[in-house]
Design an enzyme around this catalytic site. Structure first.
Site, PDB file in Angstrom:
ATOM      1  N   HIS A  66       0.834  -1.210   0.000  1.00 49.34           N
ATOM      2  CA  HIS A  66       0.000   0.000   0.000  1.00 49.34           C
ATOM      3  C   HIS A  66       0.865   1.256   0.000  1.00 49.34           C
ATOM      4  CE1 HIS A  66      -3.908   2.007   1.636  1.00 49.34           C
ATOM      5  NE2 HIS A  66      -3.187   2.879   0.966  1.00 49.34           N
ATOM      6  N   ARG A  70       2.234   8.755  -6.574  1.00 47.90           N
ATOM      7  CA  ARG A  70       1.916  10.077  -7.154  1.00 47.90           C
ATOM      8  C   ARG A  70       2.356  10.225  -8.605  1.00 47.90           C
ATOM      9  NH1 ARG A  70      -1.382  10.327  -3.204  1.00 47.90           N
ATOM     10  NH2 ARG A  70      -0.711  11.232  -1.238  1.00 47.90           N
ATOM     11  N   HIS A 185     -11.026   0.773   1.069  1.00 49.74           N
ATOM     12  CA  HIS A 185     -10.760   1.940   1.913  1.00 49.74           C
ATOM     13  C   HIS A 185     -12.092   2.191   2.612  1.00 49.74           C
ATOM     14  CE1 HIS A 185      -9.320   6.191   2.704  1.00 49.74           C
ATOM     15  NE2 HIS A 185     -10.617   6.362   2.776  1.00 49.74           N
ATOM     16  N   ASN A 284      -5.551   9.475   7.303  1.00 54.06           N
ATOM     17  CA  ASN A 284      -6.861   8.896   7.085  1.00 54.06           C
ATOM     18  C   ASN A 284      -6.711   7.405   6.797  1.00 54.06           C
ATOM     19  OD1 ASN A 284      -9.541   8.513   6.631  1.00 54.06           O
ATOM     20  ND2 ASN A 284      -9.582   9.472   4.606  1.00 54.06           N
ATOM     21  N   ASP A 311       1.144   2.660   3.789  1.00 56.60           N
ATOM     22  CA  ASP A 311       0.255   3.721   3.267  1.00 56.60           C
ATOM     23  C   ASP A 311       1.063   5.008   3.036  1.00 56.60           C
ATOM     24  OD1 ASP A 311      -1.910   5.070   2.259  1.00 56.60           O
ATOM     25  OD2 ASP A 311      -3.074   5.060   4.127  1.00 56.60           O
ATOM     26  N   HIS A 315       3.070  14.248   0.359  1.00 56.35           N
ATOM     27  CA  HIS A 315       2.362  15.515   0.098  1.00 56.35           C
ATOM     28  C   HIS A 315       3.374  16.650   0.077  1.00 56.35           C
ATOM     29  CE1 HIS A 315      -1.758  14.154   0.159  1.00 56.35           C
ATOM     30  NE2 HIS A 315      -1.530  13.472   1.269  1.00 56.35           N
ATOM     31  N   PHE A 329      -4.631  14.706   4.178  1.00 53.73           N
ATOM     32  CA  PHE A 329      -4.343  13.558   5.035  1.00 53.73           C
ATOM     33  C   PHE A 329      -3.149  12.776   4.485  1.00 53.73           C
ATOM     34  CE2 PHE A 329      -8.923  14.254   5.625  1.00 53.73           C
ATOM     35  CZ  PHE A 329      -9.075  14.111   6.999  1.00 53.73           C
ATOM     36  N   GLY A 330      -2.319  12.248   5.355  1.00 51.87           N
ATOM     37  CA  GLY A 330      -1.295  11.300   4.903  1.00 51.87           C
ATOM     38  C   GLY A 330       0.083  11.595   5.435  1.00 51.87           C
TER      39      GLY A 330
HETATM   40 ZN    ZN Z   1      -7.032   4.606   2.190  1.00 48.79          ZN
HETATM   41 ZN    ZN Z   2      -3.690   4.891   0.882  1.00 48.19          ZN
END
Ligand code: ZN
Ligand code: ZN
Length: 448
Positions: A66, A70, A185, A284, A311, A315, A329-330
């Site tokens: 995961h 980008r 998700h 998230n 994950d 960003h 988020f992230g």
């Molecule tokens: Zn997700």
């Molecule tokens: Zn993700």
């Protein structure tokens, strides 16, 4: 280039073959030729370049199922090239990348583009995950069959929840044709709308709108019911609550085809970390409570949780530095996941090193149906050598990733990747990339 390597004296951990012992590994012509004691000096190893791994761990190259690369779309945040460098530095030789790119990975052409970018880098394996719905719009199914032919290994609308249960049902039905997992998700859009962090004591104290645990759990429950109805393969991404864990536990007990993953941050951090309003903790699903963390650790230990995935969500700095409500988020995880798991999970006795390696190599490979996560005789030689005697302070300015949105800056983590082999070729030796491929410029905007 020399094509014969002898990795000597390391502690070989290979859960696929039930190996955990001090052994030598011989690599020849890209594959594992032998795993045995005292190969040095034997005829079979004649002419091999020797890599001294004594005091270190040798394991299958890690697999992160995961990540967000980008690419295409946000070359300023990450590319396939920078992502693969970050992955290798973090011990990962294979990654599966989510389809919320620009354009969205919802057709064979984008899957092919990603595969081409990865081939250009010259090391590492990138497995694209195709979108469930066109444009991630949640309205019509994507060209699933075409994407599978082009190399997609799974389907997901990650970043968004497929809110239409009928579409999710059909995705689970169709995916059975190719035996690919559908990755959920799980986030009920109306319950989560406008939320900034976990709904609870700390969201009240901090005055931020909350996302209730129920926003995740109602979708986990729905998707388990749909998996039972269809017999499709369901994988729950980034499981974050004790309630979700219980739902998966009961579903597995009933024989439903469901697997799940957890991120390092949901195993280590809590909603209390939001106190400083640092947007690097804004993820998230959101960081949950201490009770949730304890439940997830138990789930990891007893096997309800199959895999650990980062994950990795790069960003741009200017976007993360916005006011909390407006920041995306992230967080990024490729270069910190291994150290976090060794330091906070293995060393604290939650799971053994071998179990942790399995959850970061063999298990995700099985779920994705890819020939990775094993170093048996004849396997393609994707390997990581980890020096667990070293403690390093996380310095985001030294990341290979193009982004620095991590909450772990300054953390002291155990373990460093000393060597990486991909397809039998050395990619990292003694902590440095063997060949720096980044002199080549980014090939430019993607065109459909
Ligand atoms: Zn997700
Ligand atoms: Zn993700």
């Amino acid at each position: 280039m020399m094509s014969k390597y002898l990795i000597k004296g390391g502690q070989v951990i290979d859960p696929a073959n039930h190996v955990d012992a001090d052994l030598d590994i011989l690599i020849e012509d890209g594959r594992i030729a032998a795993v045995s004691k005292n190969l040095a000096g034997k005829k079979v190893a004649a002419g091999a370049e020797v890599i001294d791994a004594s005091g270190k761990i040798a394991a299958p190259g890690l697999v992160d199922m995961h990540v967000h690369l980008r690419d295409p779309g946000r070359a300023d945040e990450e590319t396939v090239e920078s992502g693969l460098h970050a992955a290798a530095k973090g011990g990962f030789t294979s990654v599966a990348c989510m389809p919320n790119t620009d354009p969205v990975t919802d057709s064979a052409s984008v899957v092919e583009y990603i595969k081409h970018q990865a081939a250009d880098v010259g090391f590492g394996n990138v497995y694209p995950i195709g979108a469930i719905t066109r444009g991630l719009a949640g309205e019509r199914l994507s060209e699933m069959g075409d994407m599978v032919k082009a190399g997609a290994v799974a389907f997901s609308d990650d970043g968004r929840c497929v809110m239409n249960a009928q579409l999710m049902r059909r995705a689970l039905e169709y995916s059975k044709i190719w035996d690919k997992p559908v990755i959920s998700h799980a986030e009920e859009a109306d319950l989560a709308r406008g939320g900034q962090m976990h709904e609870g004591y700390w969201s009240t104290v901090l005055g931020l709108k909350g996302i209730p645990a129920a926003a995740e759990e109602v979708v986990v429950a729905r998707d388990i019911i749909l998996a039972e109805l269809t017999g499709g393969r369901l994988h729950i991404a980034h499981l974050s609550t004790a309630g979700s864990l219980e739902l998966v536990r009961r579903a597995k007990e009933r024989g439903i085809n469901v697997t799940c993953e957890v991120t390092p941050h949901h195993l280590i951090l809590t909603d209390e970390n939001l106190q400083g309003y640092d947007t690097n903790f804004k993820v998230n699903p959101p960081l949950r409570t201490r009770q949730d963390v304890e439940a997830l650790r138990q789930g990891l230990k007893d096997g309800v949780i199959d895999t650990i995935a980062s994950d990795h969500a790069p960003h741009a700095r200017h976007e993360k530095e916005m006011e909390f409500d407006y920041a995306p988020f992230g967080l990024i995880g490729l270069e910190t996941t291994l150290g976090l798991i060794l330091t906070e999970i293995v060393d604290k006795g939650v799971v053994s090193l071998s179990e942790a390696i399995a959850k970061m190599s063999l298990n995700p490979s099985k779920i994705l149906g890819i020939p990775k996560g094993s170093i048996g005789i004849g396997d393609i030689a994707d390997l990581v050598i980890i020096d667990t005697n070293v403690i390093l302070e996380v310095d985001p300015s030294r990341f290979e990733s193009k982004s620095i949105n991590t909450p772990y800056g300054g953390w002291r983590l155990k373990g460093v990747v000393s060597d990486i082999f991909c397809g039998g070729n050395p990619v990292i030796r003694d902590g440095d990339f063997v060949k720096d491929n980044r002199t080549k410029s980014f090939s430019g905007a993607f065109k459909v």
